[in-house]
Every structure is written in structure tokens, then in C-alpha cells.
Design a protein around this motif. Structure first.
Motif, PDB file in Angstrom:
ATOM      1  N   TRP A  45       0.805  -1.207   0.000  1.00 58.33           N
ATOM      2  CA  TRP A  45       0.000   0.000   0.000  1.00 58.33           C
ATOM      3  C   TRP A  45       0.849   1.273   0.000  1.00 58.33           C
ATOM      4  N   ALA A  46       0.185   2.384  -0.272  1.00 53.44           N
ATOM      5  CA  ALA A  46       0.737   3.734  -0.106  1.00 53.44           C
ATOM      6  C   ALA A  46      -0.416   4.652   0.250  1.00 53.44           C
ATOM      7  N   GLY A  47      -0.107   5.719   0.978  1.00 50.36           N
ATOM      8  CA  GLY A  47      -1.205   6.597   1.370  1.00 50.36           C
ATOM      9  C   GLY A  47      -0.748   7.821   2.113  1.00 50.36           C
ATOM     10  N   ILE A  48      -1.685   8.417   2.810  1.00 47.12           N
ATOM     11  CA  ILE A  48      -1.459   9.647   3.547  1.00 47.12           C
ATOM     12  C   ILE A  48      -1.848   9.432   5.003  1.00 47.12           C
ATOM     13  N   VAL A  49      -1.058   9.996   5.912  1.00 44.28           N
ATOM     14  CA  VAL A  49      -1.324   9.899   7.347  1.00 44.28           C
ATOM     15  C   VAL A  49      -1.782  11.259   7.838  1.00 44.28           C
ATOM     16  N   GLY A 106      -2.125   8.617  14.810  1.00 43.68           N
ATOM     17  CA  GLY A 106      -2.990   9.265  13.839  1.00 43.68           C
ATOM     18  C   GLY A 106      -3.697   8.218  12.987  1.00 43.68           C
ATOM     19  N   TYR A 107      -4.069   8.613  11.769  1.00 43.39           N
ATOM     20  CA  TYR A 107      -4.836   7.730  10.893  1.00 43.39           C
ATOM     21  C   TYR A 107      -4.121   7.583   9.551  1.00 43.39           C
ATOM     22  N   LEU A 108      -3.772   6.353   9.224  1.00 47.54           N
ATOM     23  CA  LEU A 108      -3.243   6.041   7.904  1.00 47.54           C
ATOM     24  C   LEU A 108      -4.414   5.740   6.972  1.00 47.54           C
ATOM     25  N   VAL A 109      -4.522   6.529   5.913  1.00 48.39           N
ATOM     26  CA  VAL A 109      -5.537   6.288   4.879  1.00 48.39           C
ATOM     27  C   VAL A 109      -4.764   5.859   3.638  1.00 48.39           C
ATOM     28  N   ALA A 110      -4.938   4.622   3.221  1.00 45.99           N
ATOM     29  CA  ALA A 110      -4.038   4.059   2.218  1.00 45.99           C
ATOM     30  C   ALA A 110      -4.778   3.314   1.124  1.00 45.99           C
ATOM     31  N   GLN A 111      -4.095   3.210  -0.002  1.00 47.96           N
ATOM     32  CA  GLN A 111      -4.599   2.528  -1.191  1.00 47.96           C
ATOM     33  C   GLN A 111      -3.727   1.319  -1.485  1.00 47.96           C
ATOM     34  N   ARG A 112      -4.332   0.170  -1.675  1.00 43.63           N
ATOM     35  CA  ARG A 112      -3.594  -1.009  -2.129  1.00 43.63           C
ATOM     36  C   ARG A 112      -3.647  -1.069  -3.655  1.00 43.63           C
ATOM     37  N   ASN A 113      -2.684  -1.778  -4.236  1.00 48.19           N
ATOM     38  CA  ASN A 113      -2.640  -1.850  -5.697  1.00 48.19           C
ATOM     39  C   ASN A 113      -3.707  -2.779  -6.274  1.00 48.19           C
ATOM     40  N   GLY A 152      -2.327  -0.117  14.948  1.00 44.91           N
ATOM     41  CA  GLY A 152      -2.420  -1.563  14.952  1.00 44.91           C
ATOM     42  C   GLY A 152      -3.770  -2.125  14.587  1.00 44.91           C
ATOM     43  N   THR A 153      -4.745  -1.276  14.343  1.00 45.05           N
ATOM     44  CA  THR A 153      -6.104  -1.741  14.054  1.00 45.05           C
ATOM     45  C   THR A 153      -6.591  -1.161  12.736  1.00 45.05           C
ATOM     46  N   THR A 154      -7.121  -2.020  11.865  1.00 50.77           N
ATOM     47  CA  THR A 154      -7.776  -1.557  10.647  1.00 50.77           C
ATOM     48  C   THR A 154      -9.217  -1.197  10.993  1.00 50.77           C
ATOM     49  N   LEU A 155      -9.554   0.081  10.849  1.00 55.22           N
ATOM     50  CA  LEU A 155     -10.873   0.551  11.250  1.00 55.22           C
ATOM     51  C   LEU A 155     -11.937   0.289  10.183  1.00 55.22           C
ATOM     52  N   ALA A 156     -11.538   0.304   8.915  1.00 58.13           N
ATOM     53  CA  ALA A 156     -12.508   0.071   7.835  1.00 58.13           C
ATOM     54  C   ALA A 156     -11.742  -0.168   6.548  1.00 58.13           C
ATOM     55  N   ARG A 157     -12.413  -0.815   5.602  1.00 59.56           N
ATOM     56  CA  ARG A 157     -11.835  -1.049   4.278  1.00 59.56           C
ATOM     57  C   ARG A 157     -12.952  -1.132   3.259  1.00 59.56           C
ATOM     58  N   ILE A 164       1.037  15.579   9.320  1.00 63.76           N
ATOM     59  CA  ILE A 164       0.679  14.965   8.047  1.00 63.76           C
ATOM     60  C   ILE A 164       1.898  14.226   7.509  1.00 63.76           C
ATOM     61  N   GLY A 165       1.694  13.020   6.975  1.00 63.12           N
ATOM     62  CA  GLY A 165       2.785  12.280   6.372  1.00 63.12           C
ATOM     63  C   GLY A 165       2.334  11.551   5.117  1.00 63.12           C
ATOM     64  N   LEU A 166       3.287  11.285   4.232  1.00 58.94           N
ATOM     65  CA  LEU A 166       3.066  10.432   3.072  1.00 58.94           C
ATOM     66  C   LEU A 166       3.760   9.116   3.349  1.00 58.94           C
ATOM     67  N   ALA A 167       3.039   8.008   3.244  1.00 58.85           N
ATOM     68  CA  ALA A 167       3.537   6.722   3.722  1.00 58.85           C
ATOM     69  C   ALA A 167       3.595   5.698   2.606  1.00 58.85           C
TER      70      ALA A 167
END
Length: 516
Positions: free
Chosen positions: A263-267, A279-286, A296-301, A348-351
């Protein structure tokens, strides 16, 4: 029960406080933040370790590291800082307890920061002791400032510390921020806001990285190391609570382990700019999946409609209070809506997690955008075929929505959001689209040449508030146009002279209209 922690073990059930040594915390942010969110106290700790670039109090370290350690505790929502030691004036820990010559013996700064004054039954102070005291006072001052101006407090802290081992080593810089905190405490007034846009055309000087292989070129920020899942580039010196944050990202390659699950995304709202587990990692998988992850917890997908593997895709999160709305893919509605109150403000971060990725067009809007989610109507006027002094115009009297972008095809057209109920507005922003949507030389060719910005209370009577002529073709970054503040229900952008669209026609295309 509390104990200093040099490693993560199976804790006893009566352990109510966690005190990790700094490098242990840095490598396990999600674990310790989840413990804190679950009710445990969090403290930070250093002693003979960690060494190297980490914050500590050694004689060979920059003095600013001593002062900044309590500030790191404040930034990570720790309630305290355990240090070894204050006055252990002995040669060995655990015996034999040989008296140490504190003025002429070997001392690396570990065992003590004060010396005995036997004659006066007192202690001799030290520079490091004073620096540590200054740091404790900074903790209190930042706490006071955060009570009224949390974003300013976090932004000032982020300007000094990016994580447990990356910070400003200049004592002068720490003193300057200390004075800024004092000035802000007595000045009153509102909290700060930090609108920001970056297309990386000028490099990536505003971003600090924790690991990975990052570079800025060709108007993109890329990270090419696929071997790890914790690479983050954090934005320095800024903080956000409520924010609309977006980025275009292109996953170019993946680690074989996990493949397209990587994945890659924005925090958003992270405690340190290079954290992805606070914080919150909001990410996109390929594979098209979008997810929200917290400590450590996935809140939604969910699956993003129209995700194009190997292409640039827009990822956007709107954080308002305890609600996060995530937009991805080709749809207009949020693909995820998450309610969570663990983190209310931060950086804010790019992850990047196991991918080779390119980032572009970062946009951060901390203000409420009245046009966000509003119904948008568009119209066009028939101009007639043939030639005129400004060149031939494509004259089809139509409008359509392509890939979430409002566009109309004629010499003159307009787009207007309905700000239901009316709002006080004084600026409008948009980026020109790419018609056809292939980028390159076409990027921004949907931006009109001549146009007016108009406001209305009823959608019938319109008042021009800004008029622009001969505007240059924009890039992909938004452009702001300001006008005297007014109350309006509708804001309209009327293009009166359009730009060639690269296919023999003329179009006006606006992306992400913002009003403030």
C-alpha cells in the motif's frame, strides 16, 4: 504497576503504565499507542541507551537533545519521562558500591547530572540538569498552549522534533520556539491554520523522512524501496485538526511478499510527522482496496470504484471532528466513513508500505469549504460556428461530467455550487482539468482564459466579485482568487474565453472547486 521496558514481553495483568526506552517506542509506536488508548499510562525512558542519533543526555550529545526529550514525551501523549540517573555517584550498578570521583572520573553522562556538595550537604548543579529542567518547563508550557491553540502548539513542536531521533540540534532554535510559545500564551486570538499545496516542482525541502529511498524530480516525490512497510515523509512545522487532505499517488512496483496487498497513502493527525501508527493512515492497495488504519487496528476497508493499477489515482480524506470521510476511485461519494476520536489533531505524512510509489499534488485545506459536497450545476451558451477575432470556437451547446470533473463545451460556460443556507465567503479556488485527460501538455488546459467569479443569494441575480483576463494555463495545483468577503448561497465561475482542449475544441474544466 509500572516498569521500565527494554523489550516487549507478556506484561502482567496489573501493569497499568508502559515506560519504553525511546528506540523501543519508536519501533513499536502502534503497540504503545494502543496501550495508551486502552487506558494505560505512557511514559518515555532513556538511560545508557538508546545511543546514536536518539535523544539522550550524554556529555558527547548536543545539549538540545537533553532539553527536547520532555517535549517528545509531550508530543507522544506521554504523561512523564523516566531518566537514569540523577545522582547515582557509584562506580557500579548493583554493587560493589564504590564511591565515584564525580569531578575527575570517567563519566559519559549516564549515572548522574548533579554532583555532591558534601560541605554544604547539597548538590552542584550542571548545564545538563538545567537543560532537562527547561525541557520539563517546556512540557508544561506546551500543555497550556494546547488548551487554547492545539494546532499552533503541535506545529511549533513539529518544527523542533520529527521523531525520537530527528530534531533541531540548535539550542538557539529551541529558545526561539520557547519564546514563541510564551508570546502565543499572552497574545490571545484564534488558533493557527496551515493551508498547504505541493507539486514538488521545487523539491521536497518541507518534508522529513524516517527511512526509505526518497527523491523529488519531475514534479513528483518518489519512494522506491519496497523492502519495508514503515517509510514516511512527514511535513515539517505544521499541524492539522479538521482538514481536507488529498494526494495523487501511483504505485509503480510492489514487494513480492504481499504483492498487490501492499500500500501507499497519507497519514493525518499523527503525533510525530513520520509516524504512520499514530494518527490515521488512509491508504490505497494496488488491488484497489482502500483502508483506514490506526495504531495496529484496521478501522474500515472498501474497494475503490474505477481504480487503475499502475496509474495516478487520487486519494482524499476529509477529517471533521471524529468523522473521517475517504474518497477514492471514480465515484463522487465517500467510499469509507469512519467515526473515531482517538486522535483529534497532529501532523501529516506520506507513507509507503512495500511499494515503489510516486506522490504528487498534495493539498491540505484546514478550513471549512462551503462547496464541499454541495450540488453543482453547469450551463453553457451557444456561440455559433465559424471564425471570430479570438479564433474558432467549438460550439456544441452541452455539458457533461467526466471522471468527477464538471466541464462544459462552448465559448462561454459556468459552474456553480449551492452553498445551502448561505455562507460568508471571500475566496474561490480550483485547478484546471486536462482535456483530454492524459496530462502532459494538456494539464490545466481546462482552465479558462477569461472569467469572472460571481455570487448570488437566490441563483437568479448575480454580482461579479472578481474578473480575470488572459490568465495563463495552470498546472495541476489549485489557484486562489480573493474578493471582499460577502454572504452568498451560490458562487459561480463564468468562463467567457476558453482554452483549446488539444482535440480541436474548446472546453472549460474545473476540478475540486473550493470556497472560503
Amino acid at each position: 504497576m509500572n516498569e521500565a521496558e527494554l523489550a516487549i514481553h507478556n506484561p502482567p495483568p496489573n501493569l497499568t503504565a508502559n515506560t519504553p526506552i525511546l528506540d523501543l517506542y519508536e519501533k513499536n509506536v502502534g503497540y504503545y499507542q494502543s496501550k495508551r488508548l486502552g487506558g494505560n499510562e505512557l511514559w518515555l525512558y532513556n538511560c545508557i541507551g538508546p545511543q546514536g542519533p536518539y535523544l539522550n543526555r550524554f556529555l558527547v550529545s548536543h545539549l538540545a537533545k537533553t532539553r527536547l526529550t520532555p517535549l517528545l514525551a509531550w508530543k507522544t501523549d506521554s504523561i512523564g519521562y523516566l531518566h537514569w540517573g540523577w545522582n547515582y555517584w557509584f562506580e557500579h550498578v548493583g554493587g560493589p558500591y564504590l564511591q565515584y570521583d564525580t569531578f575527575d572520573g570517567r563519566q559519559n553522562g549516564d549515572n548522574f547530572i548533579v554532583r555532591p556538595n558534601r560541605a554544604a550537604y547539597d548538590v552542584y548543579d550542571s548545564i545538563r540538569s538545567e537543560a532537562q529542567l527547561d525541557g520539563a518547563e517546556d512540557y508544561e508550557l506546551f500543555t497550556k498552549l494546547a488548551a487554547t491553540k492545539p494546532l499552533l502548539a503541535k506545529a511549533l513542536a513539529n518544527s523542533l522534533l520529527v521523531n525520537s531521533y530527528t530534531g533541531d540540534r540548535s539550542g538557539t532554535a529551541v529558545d526561539v520556539v520557547h519564546r514563541q510559545v510564551l508570546d502565543a500564551l499572552v497574545a490571545g486570538g484564534p488558533d493557527q491554520a496551515y493551508p498547504y499545496a505541493d507539486d514538488f516542482a521545487a523539491g521536497s525541502q518541507s518534508w522529513q523522512t524516517n527511512s526509505g529511498t526518497w527523491s523529488a524530480s519531475g514534479g513528483m516525490l518518489t519512494q522506491t524501496d519496497v523492502s519495508r512497510w514503515d517509510h514516511v515523509a512527514g511535513l515539517e512545522g505544521r499541524a492539522y485538526g479538521d482538514v481536507a487532505a488529498s494526494v495523487d499517488l501511483q504505485i509503480r512496483g510492489v514487494n513480492p511478499t504481499g504483492g498487490n496487498e501492499n500500500w501507499a497513502g497519507i497519514v493525518v493527525r499523527n503525533l510525530n510527522p513520520t509516524d504512520f501508527e499514530s494518527g490515521y493512515l488512509v491508504a490505497q492497495r494496488n488491488n484497489g482496496e482502500v483502508f483506514v488504519y490506526r495504531s495496529g487496528t484496521t478501522l474500515a476497508r472498501a474497494q475503490a470504484p474505477g481504480y487503475a493499477a499502475g496509474q495516478f489515482n487520487r486519494l482524499r480524506v476529509v477529517a471533521r471532528g471524529s468523522t473521517l470521510q475517504v474518497y477514492a476511485g471514480s465515484g463522487h461519494a465517500p467510499v469509507l466513513i469512519v467515526t473515531d476520536s482517538a486522535f483529534r489533531a497532529g501532523g501529516i505524512g506520506l507513507a509507503s508500505g512495500g511499494v515503489n510509489v510516486a506522490f504528487d499534488n498534495v493539498r491540505l485545506n484546514p478550513e471549512v469549504n462551503p462547496a464541499e459536497g454541495a450540488a453543482v450545476s453547469v450551463s453553457s451558451s451557444y456561440d455559433g460556428d465559424g471564425w471570430n477575432p479570438r479564433g474558432r470556437r467549438w460550439s456544441a451547446n452541452l455539458w457533461r461530467c467526466v471522471d468527477g470533473v464538471d466541464q462544459c463545451g462552448s465559448r462561454e460556460c459556468d459552474g456553480r455550487p449551492d452553498l445551502a443556507g448561505g455562507s460568508r465567503v471571500g475566496a474561490v479556488s480550483w485547478a484546471g482539468g486536462s482535456v483530454p485527460a492524459i496530462g502532459g501538455a494538456n494539464t490545466g488546459n481546462g482552465f479558462p482564459v477569461d472569467f469572472t467569479v460571481e455570487t448570488s443569494a437566490d441563483g437568479v441575480t448575480w454580482t461579479p466579485v472578481a474578473t480575470v483576463a488572459d490568465h495563463a494555463q495552470s498546472g495541476s495545483a489549485p489557484v486562489w482568487f480573493t474578493f471582499p468577503p460577502t454572504t452568498a448561497r451560490y458562487v459561480q465561475v463564468r468562463g467567457t474565453e476558453l482554452r483549446p482542449d488539444g482535440e480541436g475544441g474548446y472546453r472549460m474544466q474545473l476540478a475540486e472547486l473550493e470556497v472560503r
